[in-house]
Scaffold this motif. Structure first.
Motif, mmCIF file in Angstrom:
data_model
loop_
_atom_site.group_PDB
_atom_site.id
_atom_site.type_symbol
_atom_site.label_atom_id
_atom_site.label_comp_id
_atom_site.label_asym_id
_atom_site.label_seq_id
_atom_site.Cartn_x
_atom_site.Cartn_y
_atom_site.Cartn_z
ATOM 1 N N GLY A 194 0.841 -1.241 0.093
ATOM 2 C CA GLY A 194 -0.063 0.138 0.055
ATOM 3 C C GLY A 194 0.862 1.119 0.003
ATOM 4 N N TYR A 195 1.966 1.289 -0.067
ATOM 5 C CA TYR A 195 3.057 2.268 -0.083
ATOM 6 C C TYR A 195 2.771 3.166 -1.337
ATOM 7 N N MET A 196 2.398 2.759 -2.310
ATOM 8 C CA MET A 196 2.123 3.061 -3.628
ATOM 9 C C MET A 196 0.537 3.677 -4.107
ATOM 10 N N SER A 197 0.025 3.395 -2.879
ATOM 11 C CA SER A 197 -1.509 3.724 -3.075
ATOM 12 C C SER A 197 -1.988 4.991 -3.699
ATOM 13 N N GLU A 198 -1.464 6.194 -3.803
ATOM 14 C CA GLU A 198 -1.609 7.540 -4.342
ATOM 15 C C GLU A 198 -1.450 7.276 -5.599
#
Length: 46
Positions: free
Chosen positions: A11-15
């Motif tokens: 989820g670290y790249m969710s944006e």
């Protein structure tokens, strides 16, 4: 699993890359270059 794949899954790249689970990881590509277009220099025909 590549570093970018576990970051997407965590989820670290969710944006930038939202993920809906279940998801399939893998951002690699492989193959043989048969032809290249004009102005392309990073690939070689094999």
């Amino acid at each position: 699993m590549n570093p970018i794949d576990w970051k997407i899954q965590a989820g670290y790249m969710s944006e930038i890359m939202p993920t809906t689970f279940p998801s399939i990881t893998g951002s690699d590509a492989t193959g043989v270059v048969d032809e290249i277009g004009e102005g392309r220099h990073r690939c070689q025909v094999r």
